[in-house]
Design a protein around this motif. Sequence first.
Motif, PDB file in Angstrom:
ATOM      1  N   VAL A  68     -14.298 -15.627  47.725  1.00  0.00           N
ATOM      2  CA  VAL A  68     -13.282 -14.599  47.986  1.00  0.00           C
ATOM      3  C   VAL A  68     -11.889 -15.155  47.691  1.00  0.00           C
ATOM      4  O   VAL A  68     -11.043 -14.464  47.101  1.00  0.00           O
ATOM      5  CB  VAL A  68     -13.378 -14.095  49.444  1.00  0.00           C
ATOM      6  N   SER A  69     -11.650 -16.414  48.058  1.00  0.00           N
ATOM      7  CA  SER A  69     -10.354 -17.053  47.792  1.00  0.00           C
ATOM      8  C   SER A  69     -10.070 -17.112  46.297  1.00  0.00           C
ATOM      9  O   SER A  69      -8.948 -16.840  45.861  1.00  0.00           O
ATOM     10  CB  SER A  69     -10.333 -18.478  48.364  1.00  0.00           C
ATOM     11  N   ARG A  70     -11.090 -17.470  45.517  1.00  0.00           N
ATOM     12  CA  ARG A  70     -10.916 -17.531  44.055  1.00  0.00           C
ATOM     13  C   ARG A  70     -10.557 -16.165  43.495  1.00  0.00           C
ATOM     14  O   ARG A  70      -9.669 -16.052  42.644  1.00  0.00           O
ATOM     15  CB  ARG A  70     -12.189 -18.042  43.387  1.00  0.00           C
ATOM     16  N   ARG A  71     -11.261 -15.136  43.954  1.00  0.00           N
ATOM     17  CA  ARG A  71     -10.963 -13.781  43.465  1.00  0.00           C
ATOM     18  C   ARG A  71      -9.536 -13.368  43.807  1.00  0.00           C
ATOM     19  O   ARG A  71      -8.823 -12.827  42.964  1.00  0.00           O
ATOM     20  CB  ARG A  71     -11.953 -12.773  44.046  1.00  0.00           C
ATOM     21  N   ALA A  72      -9.134 -13.624  45.041  1.00  0.00           N
ATOM     22  CA  ALA A  72      -7.770 -13.267  45.459  1.00  0.00           C
ATOM     23  C   ALA A  72      -6.737 -14.060  44.657  1.00  0.00           C
ATOM     24  O   ALA A  72      -5.709 -13.516  44.237  1.00  0.00           O
ATOM     25  CB  ALA A  72      -7.599 -13.520  46.957  1.00  0.00           C
ATOM     26  N   ARG A  97       0.147 -13.903  51.848  1.00  0.00           N
ATOM     27  CA  ARG A  97      -1.131 -13.733  52.557  1.00  0.00           C
ATOM     28  C   ARG A  97      -2.147 -14.769  52.080  1.00  0.00           C
ATOM     29  O   ARG A  97      -2.895 -15.337  52.882  1.00  0.00           O
ATOM     30  CB  ARG A  97      -1.675 -12.325  52.333  1.00  0.00           C
ATOM     31  N   LEU A  98      -2.179 -15.005  50.777  1.00  0.00           N
ATOM     32  CA  LEU A  98      -3.116 -15.975  50.222  1.00  0.00           C
ATOM     33  C   LEU A  98      -2.790 -17.380  50.722  1.00  0.00           C
ATOM     34  O   LEU A  98      -3.695 -18.147  51.088  1.00  0.00           O
ATOM     35  CB  LEU A  98      -3.093 -15.910  48.690  1.00  0.00           C
ATOM     36  N   ILE A  99      -1.518 -17.720  50.768  1.00  0.00           N
ATOM     37  CA  ILE A  99      -1.116 -19.023  51.304  1.00  0.00           C
ATOM     38  C   ILE A  99      -1.583 -19.162  52.745  1.00  0.00           C
ATOM     39  O   ILE A  99      -2.135 -20.195  53.140  1.00  0.00           O
ATOM     40  CB  ILE A  99       0.414 -19.218  51.193  1.00  0.00           C
ATOM     41  N   LYS A 100      -1.370 -18.126  53.528  1.00  0.00           N
ATOM     42  CA  LYS A 100      -1.784 -18.183  54.929  1.00  0.00           C
ATOM     43  C   LYS A 100      -3.296 -18.385  55.031  1.00  0.00           C
ATOM     44  O   LYS A 100      -3.767 -19.205  55.824  1.00  0.00           O
ATOM     45  CB  LYS A 100      -1.373 -16.907  55.654  1.00  0.00           C
ATOM     46  N   PHE A 101      -4.041 -17.664  54.225  1.00  0.00           N
ATOM     47  CA  PHE A 101      -5.493 -17.796  54.282  1.00  0.00           C
ATOM     48  C   PHE A 101      -5.937 -19.193  53.879  1.00  0.00           C
ATOM     49  O   PHE A 101      -6.737 -19.831  54.566  1.00  0.00           O
ATOM     50  CB  PHE A 101      -6.179 -16.740  53.412  1.00  0.00           C
ATOM     51  N   LEU A 102      -5.414 -19.691  52.761  1.00  0.00           N
ATOM     52  CA  LEU A 102      -5.830 -20.997  52.252  1.00  0.00           C
ATOM     53  C   LEU A 102      -5.372 -22.154  53.140  1.00  0.00           C
ATOM     54  O   LEU A 102      -6.106 -23.129  53.315  1.00  0.00           O
ATOM     55  CB  LEU A 102      -5.304 -21.201  50.832  1.00  0.00           C
ATOM     56  N   CYS A 126      -9.306 -25.276  46.215  1.00  0.00           N
ATOM     57  CA  CYS A 126      -8.434 -24.441  47.058  1.00  0.00           C
ATOM     58  C   CYS A 126      -7.074 -25.090  47.262  1.00  0.00           C
ATOM     59  O   CYS A 126      -6.055 -24.405  47.275  1.00  0.00           O
ATOM     60  CB  CYS A 126      -9.098 -24.150  48.403  1.00  0.00           C
ATOM     61  N   ARG A 127      -7.051 -26.405  47.390  1.00  0.00           N
ATOM     62  CA  ARG A 127      -5.761 -27.102  47.522  1.00  0.00           C
ATOM     63  C   ARG A 127      -4.924 -26.938  46.251  1.00  0.00           C
ATOM     64  O   ARG A 127      -3.710 -26.756  46.315  1.00  0.00           O
ATOM     65  CB  ARG A 127      -5.983 -28.572  47.839  1.00  0.00           C
ATOM     66  N   LEU A 128      -5.580 -27.001  45.112  1.00  0.00           N
ATOM     67  CA  LEU A 128      -4.867 -26.801  43.844  1.00  0.00           C
ATOM     68  C   LEU A 128      -4.380 -25.356  43.723  1.00  0.00           C
ATOM     69  O   LEU A 128      -3.262 -25.104  43.256  1.00  0.00           O
ATOM     70  CB  LEU A 128      -5.762 -27.176  42.661  1.00  0.00           C
ATOM     71  N   MET A 129      -5.223 -24.408  44.139  1.00  0.00           N
ATOM     72  CA  MET A 129      -4.803 -23.003  44.124  1.00  0.00           C
ATOM     73  C   MET A 129      -3.598 -22.806  45.032  1.00  0.00           C
ATOM     74  O   MET A 129      -2.649 -22.115  44.673  1.00  0.00           O
ATOM     75  CB  MET A 129      -5.952 -22.082  44.567  1.00  0.00           C
ATOM     76  N   LEU A 130      -3.617 -23.433  46.197  1.00  0.00           N
ATOM     77  CA  LEU A 130      -2.520 -23.320  47.150  1.00  0.00           C
ATOM     78  C   LEU A 130      -1.208 -23.798  46.533  1.00  0.00           C
ATOM     79  O   LEU A 130      -0.176 -23.134  46.634  1.00  0.00           O
ATOM     80  CB  LEU A 130      -2.851 -24.112  48.415  1.00  0.00           C
ATOM     81  N   ALA A 131      -1.255 -24.926  45.862  1.00  0.00           N
ATOM     82  CA  ALA A 131      -0.054 -25.453  45.203  1.00  0.00           C
ATOM     83  C   ALA A 131       0.428 -24.507  44.110  1.00  0.00           C
ATOM     84  O   ALA A 131       1.633 -24.245  43.971  1.00  0.00           O
ATOM     85  CB  ALA A 131      -0.334 -26.836  44.631  1.00  0.00           C
ATOM     86  N   VAL A 133      -0.135 -21.242  43.882  1.00  0.00           N
ATOM     87  CA  VAL A 133       0.394 -20.018  44.499  1.00  0.00           C
ATOM     88  C   VAL A 133       1.826 -20.264  44.967  1.00  0.00           C
ATOM     89  O   VAL A 133       2.699 -19.421  44.760  1.00  0.00           O
ATOM     90  CB  VAL A 133      -0.500 -19.536  45.665  1.00  0.00           C
ATOM     91  N   GLY A 134       2.078 -21.404  45.565  1.00  0.00           N
ATOM     92  CA  GLY A 134       3.442 -21.724  46.002  1.00  0.00           C
ATOM     93  C   GLY A 134       4.425 -21.742  44.844  1.00  0.00           C
ATOM     94  O   GLY A 134       5.532 -21.203  44.943  1.00  0.00           O
ATOM     95  N   ARG A 135       4.010 -22.333  43.741  1.00  0.00           N
ATOM     96  CA  ARG A 135       4.870 -22.395  42.544  1.00  0.00           C
ATOM     97  C   ARG A 135       5.130 -20.997  41.995  1.00  0.00           C
ATOM     98  O   ARG A 135       6.261 -20.625  41.700  1.00  0.00           O
ATOM     99  CB  ARG A 135       4.198 -23.276  41.488  1.00  0.00           C
ATOM    100  N   LEU A 136       4.081 -20.202  41.876  1.00  0.00           N
ATOM    101  CA  LEU A 136       4.219 -18.847  41.349  1.00  0.00           C
ATOM    102  C   LEU A 136       5.022 -17.959  42.301  1.00  0.00           C
ATOM    103  O   LEU A 136       5.815 -17.114  41.862  1.00  0.00           O
ATOM    104  CB  LEU A 136       2.847 -18.228  41.092  1.00  0.00           C
ATOM    105  N   LEU A 137       4.834 -18.168  43.579  1.00  0.00           N
ATOM    106  CA  LEU A 137       5.549 -17.376  44.570  1.00  0.00           C
ATOM    107  C   LEU A 137       7.053 -17.629  44.502  1.00  0.00           C
ATOM    108  O   LEU A 137       7.846 -16.716  44.708  1.00  0.00           O
ATOM    109  CB  LEU A 137       5.017 -17.699  45.966  1.00  0.00           C
ATOM    110  N   ALA A 138       7.437 -18.842  44.173  1.00  0.00           N
ATOM    111  CA  ALA A 138       8.856 -19.152  44.018  1.00  0.00           C
ATOM    112  C   ALA A 138       9.462 -18.323  42.879  1.00  0.00           C
ATOM    113  O   ALA A 138      10.595 -17.848  42.977  1.00  0.00           O
ATOM    114  CB  ALA A 138       9.049 -20.643  43.762  1.00  0.00           C
ATOM    115  N   ALA A 139       8.700 -18.112  41.805  1.00  0.00           N
ATOM    116  CA  ALA A 139       9.186 -17.290  40.691  1.00  0.00           C
ATOM    117  C   ALA A 139       9.286 -15.824  41.092  1.00  0.00           C
ATOM    118  O   ALA A 139      10.227 -15.122  40.699  1.00  0.00           O
ATOM    119  CB  ALA A 139       8.266 -17.445  39.479  1.00  0.00           C
ATOM    120  N   VAL A 140       8.343 -15.343  41.895  1.00  0.00           N
ATOM    121  CA  VAL A 140       8.395 -13.960  42.377  1.00  0.00           C
ATOM    122  C   VAL A 140       9.601 -13.792  43.306  1.00  0.00           C
ATOM    123  O   VAL A 140      10.315 -12.795  43.232  1.00  0.00           O
ATOM    124  CB  VAL A 140       7.085 -13.564  43.092  1.00  0.00           C
ATOM    125  N   ALA A 141       9.838 -14.793  44.158  1.00  0.00           N
ATOM    126  CA  ALA A 141      10.995 -14.752  45.053  1.00  0.00           C
ATOM    127  C   ALA A 141      12.294 -14.668  44.241  1.00  0.00           C
ATOM    128  O   ALA A 141      13.203 -13.911  44.589  1.00  0.00           O
ATOM    129  CB  ALA A 141      11.021 -15.978  45.956  1.00  0.00           C
TER     130      ALA A 141
END
Length: 159
Positions: A68-72, A97-102, A126-131, A133-141
């Motif tokens: 489920v984490s991979r799909r999200a 939300r994904l960061i919180k879950f992971l 999952c740790r790599l996905m978390l990193a 997501v953080g990088r991509l989220l900074a661009a969205v911010a």
Amino acid sequence: MPSTTSSADAPANTPADAPASASAANEPSWRQRGQAYRTALLSTDVEGGGSDFVQLNASVPIPKYYQVSRRAYHQFRAGCGHVDDRNADEIYLQGNRLIKFLAAVLPLHPQYGSDREELIRAREECRLMLADVGRLLAAVALCIDRRCHGGHGGGHGQG
């Protein structure tokens, strides 16, 4: 039991820290309106239950949660490839939300610390996905902050 913790409350050293909880004083002045907007957006999401997660079911094998984490994650990455003023808020919430879950929910599963090789690989993924997501989220911010600043960025115009 549902959690009401926002990604801004994630443990230090997680990617959630940079985009979600940076204080306005640490942001360039042109980004402060966007920071305030993003903080309010996350608060509204928490109040509305958008980031509540049902407690993990220990009888469900953790590989199902990894799946489920991979799909999200892939859905979030795809959204980031098409972020604009119309969808930036939803993508920002999705990422948080994904960061919180992971970072906070998945590690509570009893099998999370397993020494089985396939689970170690999935945990590292999952740790790599978390990193990422953080990088991509900074661009969205940044996209949200530019919108809140009237489309300008980098200190141009009023601050």
